[in-house]
Design a protein around this motif. Structure first.
Motif, PDB file in Angstrom:
ATOM      1  N   GLN A  32     -10.716   3.872 -10.972  1.00 32.95           N
ATOM      2  CA  GLN A  32     -10.307   3.030 -12.082  1.00 32.95           C
ATOM      3  C   GLN A  32      -9.057   2.221 -11.747  1.00 32.95           C
ATOM      4  O   GLN A  32      -8.927   1.061 -12.156  1.00 32.95           O
ATOM      5  CB  GLN A  32     -10.057   3.880 -13.331  1.00 32.95           C
ATOM      6  CG  GLN A  32      -9.839   3.067 -14.600  1.00 32.95           C
ATOM      7  CD  GLN A  32     -11.027   2.181 -14.922  1.00 32.95           C
ATOM      8  OE1 GLN A  32     -12.159   2.637 -14.959  1.00 32.95           O
ATOM      9  NE2 GLN A  32     -10.762   0.887 -15.146  1.00 32.95           N
ATOM     10  N   ARG A  33      -8.155   2.827 -10.979  1.00 30.32           N
ATOM     11  CA  ARG A  33      -6.934   2.128 -10.567  1.00 30.32           C
ATOM     12  C   ARG A  33      -7.275   0.889  -9.743  1.00 30.32           C
ATOM     13  O   ARG A  33      -6.685  -0.183  -9.918  1.00 30.32           O
ATOM     14  CB  ARG A  33      -6.059   3.104  -9.782  1.00 30.32           C
ATOM     15  CG  ARG A  33      -4.578   2.789  -9.804  1.00 30.32           C
ATOM     16  CD  ARG A  33      -3.770   3.898  -9.149  1.00 30.32           C
ATOM     17  NE  ARG A  33      -3.487   4.981 -10.073  1.00 30.32           N
ATOM     18  CZ  ARG A  33      -3.904   6.230  -9.916  1.00 30.32           C
ATOM     19  NH1 ARG A  33      -4.650   6.566  -8.887  1.00 30.32           N
ATOM     20  NH2 ARG A  33      -3.577   7.153 -10.799  1.00 30.32           N
TER      21      ARG A  33
ATOM     22  N   GLN B 243     -10.145  -0.764  -9.833  1.00 28.01           N
ATOM     23  CA  GLN B 243     -10.789  -1.763 -10.694  1.00 28.01           C
ATOM     24  C   GLN B 243      -9.767  -2.455 -11.606  1.00 28.01           C
ATOM     25  O   GLN B 243      -9.890  -3.649 -11.881  1.00 28.01           O
ATOM     26  CB  GLN B 243     -11.894  -1.089 -11.514  1.00 28.01           C
ATOM     27  CG  GLN B 243     -13.061  -0.646 -10.648  1.00 28.01           C
ATOM     28  CD  GLN B 243     -14.184   0.004 -11.424  1.00 28.01           C
ATOM     29  OE1 GLN B 243     -14.034   0.330 -12.597  1.00 28.01           O
ATOM     30  NE2 GLN B 243     -15.312   0.222 -10.762  1.00 28.01           N
ATOM     31  N   ASN B 244      -8.762  -1.716 -12.033  1.00 24.87           N
ATOM     32  CA  ASN B 244      -7.687  -2.329 -12.826  1.00 24.87           C
ATOM     33  C   ASN B 244      -7.031  -3.483 -12.077  1.00 24.87           C
ATOM     34  O   ASN B 244      -6.716  -4.524 -12.652  1.00 24.87           O
ATOM     35  CB  ASN B 244      -6.606  -1.289 -13.142  1.00 24.87           C
ATOM     36  CG  ASN B 244      -6.891  -0.527 -14.432  1.00 24.87           C
ATOM     37  OD1 ASN B 244      -7.996  -0.556 -14.950  1.00 24.87           O
ATOM     38  ND2 ASN B 244      -5.895   0.179 -14.942  1.00 24.87           N
TER      39      ASN B 244
ATOM     40  N   LYS C  56     -13.834   4.315 -19.779  1.00 25.84           N
ATOM     41  CA  LYS C  56     -13.235   3.493 -18.720  1.00 25.84           C
ATOM     42  C   LYS C  56     -12.156   2.565 -19.285  1.00 25.84           C
ATOM     43  O   LYS C  56     -11.106   2.372 -18.664  1.00 25.84           O
ATOM     44  CB  LYS C  56     -14.313   2.689 -17.981  1.00 25.84           C
ATOM     45  CG  LYS C  56     -15.146   3.540 -17.017  1.00 25.84           C
ATOM     46  CD  LYS C  56     -16.186   2.716 -16.281  1.00 25.84           C
ATOM     47  CE  LYS C  56     -15.546   1.716 -15.321  1.00 25.84           C
ATOM     48  NZ  LYS C  56     -14.761   2.374 -14.251  1.00 25.84           N
TER      49      LYS C  56
ATOM     50  N   GLY D 228      -8.428   3.003 -18.142  1.00 22.45           N
ATOM     51  CA  GLY D 228      -7.746   1.845 -17.583  1.00 22.45           C
ATOM     52  C   GLY D 228      -6.417   1.588 -18.262  1.00 22.45           C
ATOM     53  O   GLY D 228      -5.399   1.305 -17.610  1.00 22.45           O
TER      54      GLY D 228
END
Length: 325
Positions: free
Chosen positions: A11-12, A14-15, A78, A82
């Motif tokens: 997730q990091r 994708q952030n 998610k 996020g």
């Protein structure tokens, strides 16, 4: 924990495609935009999730879709994850906060199920009785002030200077500055680290050992600052003393009438003359701990209010009351 760490790393990454973490930390307008996007995304996905179930009474063709519901539930998670990462939460803090929140919900559930009708109860105020509110907030005020240490200690230890209940009078600040100071103290987590009066926690512990329920009623701003409940609960938990019930209400007498009666209230303990007089009107003994700001009040022999300097005095009263029962 390794699996959770992997999820956070995914997730990091994708952030980072959409948001700038460093800018988020320093730019208030950008931060608001990021939070708004995450919240709107959660609302959109939550609505889509709901639409996978036959909830519309006015629609005949709606069908349940479990697979879609699962996928959209993941989308909600998610978005939440996020945002948590942007707010500085890593997997270890997440686990700690999740467990802590779950414990608090369990405590609230037990409070809701608590029936005091056949119990004996002692009601404790928190700030000014158990917790040394005025000294703690004054130290918080001086923390970032460039004031000579000797002068600061003189102000903190000057009993004559603390004759007023209002912090503004003691620290010689305006009413608006006092409100800002209180708000900053609460938002900083001040109630989780607040100092306490010697013997107060032991008095609560001894009360419970005698089979008496302890109800704490406080005027802390839980309605305005949601962290107040968790900070208050965790403060007690970290000191291994947990009240049976914590109520947030500025009107102590109303709180007892609504949430404690018909229990046998042996006594109530409060530091303010206003609350002590109101509590005495309920027909229960009221104890007032001697404080610099209440020692000149002329109510010692009125309203059935008992001033005390030692927790042993209160505990002796409690034990004698139980013997008479």
């Amino acid at each position: 924990m390794e699996t959770l760490k992997k999820i956070f790393n995914i997730q990091r990454k994708q952030n980072s495609r959409w948001w700038n973490q460093e800018r988020f930390e320093v730019d208030k307008i950008y931060r608001k935009d990021v939070v708004m996007n995450h919240c709107m995304g959660m609302i959109e996905q939550t609505t889509a999730l709901l639409n996978n179930f036959d909830w519309k009474k006015y629609t005949l063709s709606q069908q349940e879709n479990i697979h879609n519901a699962i996928e959209q539930s993941i989308d909600v998670i998610k978005y939440s994850l996020g945002l948590l990462i942007m707010l500085g939460i890593d997997e270890e803090i997440f686990v700690e906060e999740f467990i802590n929140k779950s414990e608090i919900l369990e405590y609230k559930w037990k409070q809701n199920e608590l029936d005091l009708a056949n119990d004996s109860v002692v009601v404790f105020d928190l700030d000014g009785v158990v917790c040394n509110w005025e000294l703690s907030i004054a130290k918080f005020y001086f923390k970032d002030k460039h004031i000579n240490k000797v002068l600061r200690n003189e102000i903190l230890n000057d009993r004559e200077n603390r004759k007023s209940y209002n912090i503004k009078d003691w620290l010689k600040i305006s009413a608006s500055d006092e409100e800002q100071l209180k708000d900053a103290f609460v938002k900083s987590g001040g109630f989780r680290y607040i100092e306490h009066y010697q013997g107060a926690l032991q008095a609560i512990e001894e009360t419970q050992k005698l089979g008496v329920k302890v109800v704490c009623i406080t005027a802390r701003s839980y309605g305005r600052n949601k962290r107040v409940f968790s900070d208050t609960y965790n403060w007690f938990k970290e000191r291994n003393v947990i009240p049976d019930l914590i109520l947030f209400n500025k009107d102590k007498a109303d709180a007892i009438t609504e949430s404690v009666f018909p229990a046998n209230v042996i006594c109530a303990i409060d530091d303010r003359d206003k609350h002590c007089i109101e509590l005495s009107h309920l027909g229960i003994p009221v104890f007032m701990p001697s404080r610099a700001y209440n020692e000149t009040l002329g109510i010692k022999n009125n309203y059935g209010i008992i001033r005390f300097d030692s927790w042993d005095f209160y505990l002796n009263f409690l034990k004698n009351s139980l013997k008479k029962k």
